[in-house]
Design a protein around this motif. Structure first.
Motif, PDB file in Angstrom:
ATOM      1  N   UNK A   1      -1.168  -3.070 -14.296  1.00  8.22           N
ATOM      2  CA  UNK A   1      -0.085  -2.942 -13.310  1.00  8.22           C
ATOM      3  C   UNK A   1      -0.546  -3.364 -11.918  1.00  8.22           C
ATOM      4  N   UNK A   2      -1.786  -3.008 -11.541  1.00  6.26           N
ATOM      5  CA  UNK A   2      -2.299  -3.375 -10.225  1.00  6.26           C
ATOM      6  C   UNK A   2      -2.260  -4.892 -10.037  1.00  6.26           C
ATOM      7  N   UNK A   3      -2.786  -5.646 -11.015  1.00 10.42           N
ATOM      8  CA  UNK A   3      -2.839  -7.100 -10.891  1.00 10.42           C
ATOM      9  C   UNK A   3      -1.437  -7.709 -10.911  1.00 10.42           C
ATOM     10  N   UNK A   4      -0.555  -7.138 -11.739  1.00  3.28           N
ATOM     11  CA  UNK A   4       0.820  -7.653 -11.775  1.00  3.28           C
ATOM     12  C   UNK A   4       1.526  -7.425 -10.446  1.00  3.28           C
ATOM     13  N   UNK A   5       1.327  -6.255  -9.858  1.00  2.00           N
ATOM     14  CA  UNK A   5       1.966  -5.958  -8.580  1.00  2.00           C
ATOM     15  C   UNK A   5       1.404  -6.831  -7.463  1.00  2.00           C
TER      16      UNK A   5
ATOM     17  N   UNK B   1       0.819  -1.211   0.000  1.00  6.32           N
ATOM     18  CA  UNK B   1       0.000   0.000   0.000  1.00  6.32           C
ATOM     19  C   UNK B   1       0.854   1.263   0.000  1.00  6.32           C
ATOM     20  N   UNK B   2       2.068   1.174   0.581  1.00  2.00           N
ATOM     21  CA  UNK B   2       2.957   2.336   0.647  1.00  2.00           C
ATOM     22  C   UNK B   2       3.864   2.453  -0.570  1.00  2.00           C
ATOM     23  N   UNK B   3       3.835   1.452  -1.434  1.00  2.00           N
ATOM     24  CA  UNK B   3       4.737   1.437  -2.592  1.00  2.00           C
ATOM     25  C   UNK B   3       4.317   2.503  -3.615  1.00  2.00           C
ATOM     26  N   UNK B   4       5.222   3.417  -4.024  1.00  2.00           N
ATOM     27  CA  UNK B   4       4.859   4.479  -4.974  1.00  2.00           C
ATOM     28  C   UNK B   4       4.335   3.938  -6.315  1.00  2.00           C
ATOM     29  N   UNK B   5       4.920   2.839  -6.782  1.00  2.00           N
ATOM     30  CA  UNK B   5       4.461   2.270  -8.058  1.00  2.00           C
ATOM     31  C   UNK B   5       3.027   1.779  -7.940  1.00  2.00           C
ATOM     32  N   UNK B   6       2.711   1.144  -6.811  1.00  2.00           N
ATOM     33  CA  UNK B   6       1.337   0.682  -6.562  1.00  2.00           C
ATOM     34  C   UNK B   6       0.377   1.877  -6.488  1.00  2.00           C
TER      35      UNK B   6
ATOM     36  N   UNK C   1       3.312 -10.020  -7.910  1.00  2.00           N
ATOM     37  CA  UNK C   1       4.740  -9.889  -7.663  1.00  2.00           C
ATOM     38  C   UNK C   1       5.059  -9.580  -6.205  1.00  2.00           C
ATOM     39  N   UNK C   2       4.291  -8.660  -5.597  1.00  2.00           N
ATOM     40  CA  UNK C   2       4.662  -8.150  -4.275  1.00  2.00           C
ATOM     41  C   UNK C   2       3.777  -8.642  -3.137  1.00  2.00           C
ATOM     42  N   UNK C   3       2.642  -9.246  -3.483  1.00  2.00           N
ATOM     43  CA  UNK C   3       1.765  -9.753  -2.417  1.00  2.00           C
ATOM     44  C   UNK C   3       1.495 -11.244  -2.555  1.00  2.00           C
ATOM     45  N   UNK C   4       2.001 -11.856  -3.642  1.00  2.00           N
ATOM     46  CA  UNK C   4       1.820 -13.285  -3.825  1.00  2.00           C
ATOM     47  C   UNK C   4       0.390 -13.699  -4.101  1.00  2.00           C
ATOM     48  N   UNK C   5      -0.413 -12.778  -4.619  1.00  2.00           N
ATOM     49  CA  UNK C   5      -1.816 -13.085  -4.935  1.00  2.00           C
ATOM     50  C   UNK C   5      -1.881 -13.397  -6.423  1.00  2.00           C
ATOM     51  N   UNK C   6      -2.108 -14.649  -6.748  1.00  2.00           N
ATOM     52  CA  UNK C   6      -2.026 -15.114  -8.135  1.00  2.00           C
ATOM     53  C   UNK C   6      -3.323 -14.827  -8.891  1.00  2.00           C
ATOM     54  N   UNK C   7      -3.275 -14.853 -10.222  1.00  2.33           N
ATOM     55  CA  UNK C   7      -4.456 -14.500 -11.035  1.00  2.33           C
ATOM     56  C   UNK C   7      -5.712 -15.279 -10.685  1.00  2.33           C
ATOM     57  N   UNK C   8      -5.564 -16.556 -10.389  1.00  9.79           N
ATOM     58  CA  UNK C   8      -6.753 -17.345 -10.057  1.00  9.79           C
ATOM     59  C   UNK C   8      -7.414 -16.831  -8.783  1.00  9.79           C
ATOM     60  N   UNK C   9      -6.575 -16.393  -7.817  1.00 11.12           N
ATOM     61  CA  UNK C   9      -7.108 -15.856  -6.568  1.00 11.12           C
ATOM     62  C   UNK C   9      -7.753 -14.491  -6.806  1.00 11.12           C
ATOM     63  N   UNK C  10      -7.107 -13.668  -7.637  1.00 13.76           N
ATOM     64  CA  UNK C  10      -7.695 -12.369  -7.987  1.00 13.76           C
ATOM     65  C   UNK C  10      -9.069 -12.572  -8.608  1.00 13.76           C
ATOM     66  N   UNK C  11      -9.157 -13.545  -9.527  1.00 13.65           N
ATOM     67  CA  UNK C  11     -10.433 -13.817 -10.203  1.00 13.65           C
ATOM     68  C   UNK C  11     -11.512 -14.200  -9.197  1.00 13.65           C
ATOM     69  N   UNK C  12     -11.150 -15.071  -8.234  1.00 16.64           N
ATOM     70  CA  UNK C  12     -12.138 -15.516  -7.242  1.00 16.64           C
ATOM     71  C   UNK C  12     -12.591 -14.369  -6.350  1.00 16.64           C
ATOM     72  N   UNK C  13     -11.642 -13.517  -5.932  1.00 11.90           N
ATOM     73  CA  UNK C  13     -11.978 -12.415  -5.031  1.00 11.90           C
ATOM     74  C   UNK C  13     -12.820 -11.350  -5.717  1.00 11.90           C
ATOM     75  N   UNK C  14     -12.599 -11.160  -7.015  1.00 15.81           N
ATOM     76  CA  UNK C  14     -13.264 -10.069  -7.745  1.00 15.81           C
ATOM     77  C   UNK C  14     -14.440 -10.548  -8.575  1.00 15.81           C
TER      78      UNK C  14
END
Length: 437
Positions: free
Chosen positions: A31-35, A15-20, A38-51
């Motif tokens: 970029x949000x999903x890639x970060x 949350x404090x990362x300037x790029x984020x 990369x930085x939180x270990x939340x993979x695309x399949x998990x992103x899909x389920x959460x969203x």
């Protein structure tokens, strides 16, 4: 946090990362999903389920082949991933509101602990009924400031993306404020009353933009009653002007004239308010144009211009809700009134100039005005130019949810039927199928 557990909080370092932060500010979800991966270990399949998305859609977004534009989807992503609303230019999300029974050293109230046990009481409260149950009537000035900020954000989002998707949130806020009015101190009750009136007007406008005119009229009437109880004549004029515009759309131009004139009478009792009167005269012009009363329409436009000239340099004295009515709005609305009259050659340059000046963020207004420009060009037989302008309106509708604008585009399409075999029309229809399905 194991992969099988629900994701609730993003790492503070992310949350404090300037790029984020920059990716969120730009709503660059590639970029949000890639970060997140990369930085939180939340993979695309998990992103899909959460969203509540398909994995393939998330993959296309991460690859840069798709984007997110609809505000309801962006809100769903914010809620699913627990991205603070402010980072994405949204209002505070319901789960960001702290529960009062988690503040201080109070002992937990047994009836508020979910069946899952004390640990699950730390989960954010998300339902409206739960939020209302937490209200203890201790309204403060900071409460009012936060609520006013939410209303301002709703109007901004309405301007950018259309009012239809805002309806549940606005009506929920209206219920919440009405609840607070019952227990608030007398010193704050008047302010809450005014806030409820504004939320009722906003709800009416959102339903109007969704072309649900009966429901819109109900909320406008509620706003009128609330403002009458406060004897706020200027705000009454504001609500009546909204009702006049709706009557014009709803095929009741005589009612629209009467409502616009009544709004002017209410505004006059509040003193010299030239900017308010300029807007109200333009509402009257719209109604006369719908009646095809050219003389009355031109007179109302002239009165609007004269009042605007008197308002120059005094915009700061006008109520905040009318300051949107600037010189550009005067120009484009005069063009629309003339277009309604059928005076296309006079209307076209005014609408074109207004569209040229309009800010890029005002997407619904730009789509609406692009339609009117196309309409005036079609009236003059400029088929290529009309289809080009209507194409701009289509492009803009991809990022807004306004059935009112979509209805205008579809009406324009019906008027193209005599030219169905012409190349510009064939190309436009293909774009329309792609944009509107």
């Amino acid at each position: 946090m194991s992969g099988s557990q629900p994701h609730r909080v993003l790492p503070a370092e992310l949350l404090a990362d300037p790029e984020w932060q920059e990716a969120c500010r730009r709503r660059d979800f590639t970029r949000v999903f890639r970060l997140l991966k990369l930085k939180a270990g939340i993979h695309p399949s998990r992103i899909a389920a959460l969203c509540d998305m398909t994995p393939s859609r998330v993959g296309e977004i991460m690859a840069g082949r798709r984007s997110l534009a609809h505000i309801d989807v962006i809100e769903r992503v914010a809620d699913g991933l627990r991205i603070p609303g402010a980072m994405l230019g949204l209002a505070h999300r319901p789960w960001e509101i702290p529960a009062r029974d988690r503040v201080g050293d109070q002992a937990p109230v047994p009836s508020r602990i979910p069946e899952g046990g004390p640990g699950s009481a730390l989960e954010p409260v998300e339902s409206l009924d739960d939020l209302l149950a937490l209200a203890d009537g201790q309204v403060t000035r900071s409460t009012l400031t936060a609520l006013h900020s939410s209303v301002e954000d709703y109007w901004r989002r309405d301007d950018q993306h259309g009012g239809a998707p805002l309806r549940p949130a606005v009506v929920g806020h209206l219920r919440y404020v009405t609840q607070l009015m019952r227990t608030a101190d007398a010193a704050l009750r008047r302010d809450l009353h005014s806030l409820a009136a504004e939320l009722a007007r906003l709800a009416g406008w959102a339903y109007f933009d969704a072309r649900q005119y009966s429901t819109a009229r109900t909320y406008f009437t509620q706003a009128l009653h609330l403002s009458h109880g406060q004897d706020d004549r200027l705000f009454m004029a504001n609500v009546l002007s909204c009702m006049s515009l709706q009557a014009t759309y709803d095929g009741n131009p005589n009612d629209a004239v009467a409502l616009a004139c009544r709004a002017q009478d209410a505004a006059r009792t509040a003193g010299d308010q030239p900017l308010v009167m300029s807007m109200l005269h333009m509402r009257e012009a719209f109604a006369h144009a719908a009646l095809r009363d050219a003389s009355s329409c031109h007179q109302a436009i002239d009165r609007s211009r004269d009042a605007y000239d008197r308002a120059r340099g005094r915009e700061g004295e006008a109520p905040s809700w009318v300051r949107y009515f600037d010189e550009n709005k005067l120009i484009v609305d005069a063009g629309i009134a003339l277009a309604r009259l059928g005076e296309a050659s006079r209307a076209e340059p005014l609408i074109a100039e207004g569209l040229r000046r309009e800010k890029a963020a005002q997407q619904r207004g730009r789509a609406f005005h692009a339609f009117w420009l196309a309409s005036t060009q079609l009236q003059q037989g400029k088929l290529d130019a009309a289809c080009h302008s209507a194409g701009l309106a289509l492009d803009l509708t991809a990022s807004i949810d306004s059935p009112r604008v979509a209805g205008h585009v579809q009406e324009f399409h019906r008027r193209l039927r005599p030219y169905a075999c012409e190349a510009p029309v064939i190309a436009f229809e293909q774009r329309m199928r792609e944009a509107l399905g």
